[in-house]
Design a protein around this motif. Structure first.
Motif, PDB file in Angstrom:
ATOM      1  N   ASP A  80       0.850  -1.189   0.000  1.00  0.00           N
ATOM      2  CA  ASP A  80       0.000   0.000   0.000  1.00  0.00           C
ATOM      3  C   ASP A  80       0.885   1.238   0.000  1.00  0.00           C
ATOM      4  O   ASP A  80       2.066   1.169   0.354  1.00  0.00           O
ATOM      5  CB  ASP A  80      -0.925  -0.002   1.224  1.00  0.00           C
ATOM      6  CG  ASP A  80      -2.019   1.042   1.120  1.00  0.00           C
ATOM      7  OD1 ASP A  80      -2.693   1.093   0.074  1.00  0.00           O
ATOM      8  OD2 ASP A  80      -2.196   1.821   2.076  1.00  0.00           O
ATOM      9  N   GLU A  81       0.318   2.372  -0.398  1.00  0.00           N
ATOM     10  CA  GLU A  81       1.043   3.639  -0.380  1.00  0.00           C
ATOM     11  C   GLU A  81       0.208   4.659   0.390  1.00  0.00           C
ATOM     12  O   GLU A  81      -1.018   4.576   0.424  1.00  0.00           O
ATOM     13  CB  GLU A  81       1.290   4.193  -1.788  1.00  0.00           C
ATOM     14  CG  GLU A  81       1.475   3.172  -2.871  1.00  0.00           C
ATOM     15  CD  GLU A  81       0.136   2.698  -3.400  1.00  0.00           C
ATOM     16  OE1 GLU A  81      -0.746   3.521  -3.675  1.00  0.00           O
ATOM     17  OE2 GLU A  81      -0.032   1.476  -3.508  1.00  0.00           O
ATOM     18  N   VAL A  82       0.900   5.608   0.985  1.00  0.00           N
ATOM     19  CA  VAL A  82       0.236   6.686   1.709  1.00  0.00           C
ATOM     20  C   VAL A  82       0.975   7.982   1.407  1.00  0.00           C
ATOM     21  O   VAL A  82       2.198   7.993   1.252  1.00  0.00           O
ATOM     22  CB  VAL A  82       0.207   6.407   3.228  1.00  0.00           C
ATOM     23  CG1 VAL A  82       1.597   6.379   3.815  1.00  0.00           C
ATOM     24  CG2 VAL A  82      -0.656   7.421   3.953  1.00  0.00           C
ATOM     25  N   PHE A  83       0.223   9.070   1.285  1.00  0.00           N
ATOM     26  CA  PHE A  83       0.841  10.358   1.021  1.00  0.00           C
ATOM     27  C   PHE A  83       1.438  10.939   2.302  1.00  0.00           C
ATOM     28  O   PHE A  83       0.819  10.891   3.364  1.00  0.00           O
ATOM     29  CB  PHE A  83      -0.189  11.343   0.449  1.00  0.00           C
ATOM     30  CG  PHE A  83      -0.413  11.196  -1.028  1.00  0.00           C
ATOM     31  CD1 PHE A  83       0.502  11.722  -1.943  1.00  0.00           C
ATOM     32  CD2 PHE A  83      -1.531  10.535  -1.516  1.00  0.00           C
ATOM     33  CE1 PHE A  83       0.303  11.587  -3.305  1.00  0.00           C
ATOM     34  CE2 PHE A  83      -1.737  10.400  -2.874  1.00  0.00           C
ATOM     35  CZ  PHE A  83      -0.819  10.927  -3.776  1.00  0.00           C
ATOM     36  N   VAL A  84       2.636  11.470   2.182  1.00  0.00           N
ATOM     37  CA  VAL A  84       3.256  12.244   3.257  1.00  0.00           C
ATOM     38  C   VAL A  84       3.736  13.559   2.650  1.00  0.00           C
ATOM     39  O   VAL A  84       4.094  13.613   1.472  1.00  0.00           O
ATOM     40  CB  VAL A  84       4.431  11.498   3.926  1.00  0.00           C
ATOM     41  CG1 VAL A  84       3.954  10.268   4.655  1.00  0.00           C
ATOM     42  CG2 VAL A  84       5.499  11.133   2.913  1.00  0.00           C
ATOM     43  N   THR A  85       3.736  14.597   3.451  1.00  0.00           N
ATOM     44  CA  THR A  85       4.138  15.920   2.979  1.00  0.00           C
ATOM     45  C   THR A  85       5.470  16.295   3.598  1.00  0.00           C
ATOM     46  O   THR A  85       5.608  16.302   4.821  1.00  0.00           O
ATOM     47  CB  THR A  85       3.076  16.972   3.332  1.00  0.00           C
ATOM     48  OG1 THR A  85       1.819  16.589   2.758  1.00  0.00           O
ATOM     49  CG2 THR A  85       3.477  18.332   2.800  1.00  0.00           C
ATOM     50  N   GLN A 139      -5.976  -0.986  -6.419  1.00  0.00           N
ATOM     51  CA  GLN A 139      -6.162  -1.157  -7.866  1.00  0.00           C
ATOM     52  C   GLN A 139      -5.387  -0.236  -8.803  1.00  0.00           C
ATOM     53  O   GLN A 139      -5.742  -0.155  -9.983  1.00  0.00           O
ATOM     54  CB  GLN A 139      -7.662  -1.045  -8.171  1.00  0.00           C
ATOM     55  CG  GLN A 139      -8.471  -2.153  -7.519  1.00  0.00           C
ATOM     56  CD  GLN A 139      -9.957  -2.020  -7.780  1.00  0.00           C
ATOM     57  OE1 GLN A 139     -10.498  -0.930  -7.759  1.00  0.00           O
ATOM     58  NE2 GLN A 139     -10.604  -3.140  -8.042  1.00  0.00           N
ATOM     59  N   PRO A 140      -4.334   0.465  -8.392  1.00  0.00           N
ATOM     60  CA  PRO A 140      -3.561   1.229  -9.376  1.00  0.00           C
ATOM     61  C   PRO A 140      -2.967   0.318 -10.444  1.00  0.00           C
ATOM     62  O   PRO A 140      -2.485  -0.775 -10.145  1.00  0.00           O
ATOM     63  CB  PRO A 140      -2.447   1.868  -8.527  1.00  0.00           C
ATOM     64  CG  PRO A 140      -3.009   1.942  -7.164  1.00  0.00           C
ATOM     65  CD  PRO A 140      -3.861   0.706  -7.023  1.00  0.00           C
ATOM     66  N   ARG A 141      -3.002   0.766 -11.685  1.00  0.00           N
ATOM     67  CA  ARG A 141      -2.507  -0.060 -12.784  1.00  0.00           C
ATOM     68  C   ARG A 141      -0.987  -0.216 -12.768  1.00  0.00           C
ATOM     69  O   ARG A 141      -0.441  -1.057 -13.487  1.00  0.00           O
ATOM     70  CB  ARG A 141      -2.966   0.538 -14.112  1.00  0.00           C
ATOM     71  CG  ARG A 141      -4.457   0.385 -14.366  1.00  0.00           C
ATOM     72  CD  ARG A 141      -4.891   1.028 -15.644  1.00  0.00           C
ATOM     73  NE  ARG A 141      -4.801   2.492 -15.568  1.00  0.00           N
ATOM     74  CZ  ARG A 141      -5.092   3.304 -16.579  1.00  0.00           C
ATOM     75  NH1 ARG A 141      -5.482   2.800 -17.749  1.00  0.00           N
ATOM     76  NH2 ARG A 141      -5.005   4.607 -16.432  1.00  0.00           N
ATOM     77  N   VAL A 161      -7.919  -5.350  -4.415  1.00  0.00           N
ATOM     78  CA  VAL A 161      -9.022  -4.955  -3.541  1.00  0.00           C
ATOM     79  C   VAL A 161      -9.300  -3.473  -3.768  1.00  0.00           C
ATOM     80  O   VAL A 161      -8.437  -2.720  -4.227  1.00  0.00           O
ATOM     81  CB  VAL A 161      -8.687  -5.211  -2.057  1.00  0.00           C
ATOM     82  CG1 VAL A 161      -8.527  -6.681  -1.782  1.00  0.00           C
ATOM     83  CG2 VAL A 161      -7.449  -4.451  -1.630  1.00  0.00           C
ATOM     84  N   ARG A 162     -10.490  -3.070  -3.435  1.00  0.00           N
ATOM     85  CA  ARG A 162     -10.861  -1.666  -3.564  1.00  0.00           C
ATOM     86  C   ARG A 162     -10.407  -0.900  -2.333  1.00  0.00           C
ATOM     87  O   ARG A 162     -10.782  -1.243  -1.211  1.00  0.00           O
ATOM     88  CB  ARG A 162     -12.379  -1.504  -3.722  1.00  0.00           C
ATOM     89  CG  ARG A 162     -12.933  -2.093  -4.982  1.00  0.00           C
ATOM     90  CD  ARG A 162     -14.256  -1.461  -5.394  1.00  0.00           C
ATOM     91  NE  ARG A 162     -15.106  -1.103  -4.267  1.00  0.00           N
ATOM     92  CZ  ARG A 162     -16.010  -1.907  -3.701  1.00  0.00           C
ATOM     93  NH1 ARG A 162     -16.149  -3.149  -4.148  1.00  0.00           N
ATOM     94  NH2 ARG A 162     -16.766  -1.485  -2.707  1.00  0.00           N
ATOM     95  N   ALA A 163      -9.595   0.126  -2.536  1.00  0.00           N
ATOM     96  CA  ALA A 163      -9.094   0.907  -1.403  1.00  0.00           C
ATOM     97  C   ALA A 163     -10.236   1.553  -0.629  1.00  0.00           C
ATOM     98  O   ALA A 163     -10.202   1.649   0.597  1.00  0.00           O
ATOM     99  CB  ALA A 163      -8.125   1.978  -1.896  1.00  0.00           C
ATOM    100  N   SER A 164     -11.264   1.962  -1.341  1.00  0.00           N
ATOM    101  CA  SER A 164     -12.391   2.636  -0.683  1.00  0.00           C
ATOM    102  C   SER A 164     -13.174   1.703   0.217  1.00  0.00           C
ATOM    103  O   SER A 164     -13.876   2.142   1.126  1.00  0.00           O
ATOM    104  CB  SER A 164     -13.326   3.235  -1.736  1.00  0.00           C
ATOM    105  OG  SER A 164     -13.816   2.211  -2.599  1.00  0.00           O
TER     106      SER A 164
END
Length: 244
Positions: A80-85, A139-141, A161-164
């Protein structure tokens, strides 16, 4: 034949003090100044900048020993990925965990394309002795495109799987300690330092973070004692930190 130099050669403070300070910083939600105060309470006058230098020098070595000694990774990888600033710029923190919630590896990158996914796959494969039997992602391609170009993963089962729908909770929940630490540090700043810190933070924190709610008190204390004994071996301690 000369004896090899100590892990702590050239340092003014004894090994138990350095090992304990590094463990506190990566195990608990403590700042460098918090650790300076805790050491002062125990009679050690150490500046927070000295603690920072200890962490910068020893964290990667300690984390590498922890990872080398832990049990064999599971056969199912959750990615999985998560945004960080970082300084108002968005980055993506890629993370892989197995079915036992053990963090396999992390990688901080700017993009989410096929090249970034391929780079992350190769990094995780390099840190694990064997390829998995199954990979679970959202689901990112970019994931299937990158996986198809890596021979070791070409025939590995890939579950989407659906992230949502929150169906990849094992990977998504693995981001929580990072988020908590990010808030405690008031945000990450430099990408290189963030990568180095989080690469050590995960293994060291997980080494002591037992699933206490699943264990009887006696078994929890026994396993925690074993983790401390292992930590003393990783950090080349001949006596516990209680010596100071």
């Amino acid at each position: 034949m000369k004896n090899p130099k100590s892990f702590y050669h050239g340092h003014q403070f004894p090994a138990p003090v350095i090992s304990c300070a590094v463990r506190w910083y990566f195990r608990f939600q403590l700042s460098l100044r918090d650790i300076e105060e805790l050491l002062f309470e125990r009679g050690m006058i150490v500046s927070y900048e000295t603690v920072r230098r200890w962490c910068d020098k020893f964290d990667a070595g300690f984390a590498h020993r922890v990872k080398a000694a832990r049990r064999k990774p599971g056969t199912t990888w959750h990615l999985d990925e998560v945004f960080v600033t970082l300084r108002d710029e968005p980055y993506l923190l890629w993370r892989a965990v197995d079915q036992h919630d053990t963090e396999l590896d992390i990688l901080l990158q700017k993009r989410r394309d096929k090249a970034a996914a391929k780079r992350f796959f190769k990094r995780v494969l390099a840190s694990c002795p064997e390829a998995p039997r199954k990979i679970v992602t959202d689901q990112p391609r970019s994931y299937p495109a990158a996986k198809a170009e890596i021979p070791k993963l070409e025939h590995v089962k890939h579950v989407f799987v659906r992230a949502s729908a929150r169906l990849n909770n094992r990977a998504e929940n693995s981001h929580q300690p990072t988020r908590e630490r990010e808030r405690r540090m008031r945000g990450f700043r430099d990408p290189e330092r963030t990568q180095v810190f989080l690469s050590s933070f995960g293994p060291i924190r997980q080494h002591f973070a037992l699933k206490r709610h699943l264990l009887r008190a006696s078994l929890y204390r026994k396993q925690l004692g074993e983790r401390f004994a292992a930590w003393h071996c990783f950090t080349e301690l001949t006596q516990g930190p209680s010596a100071f």
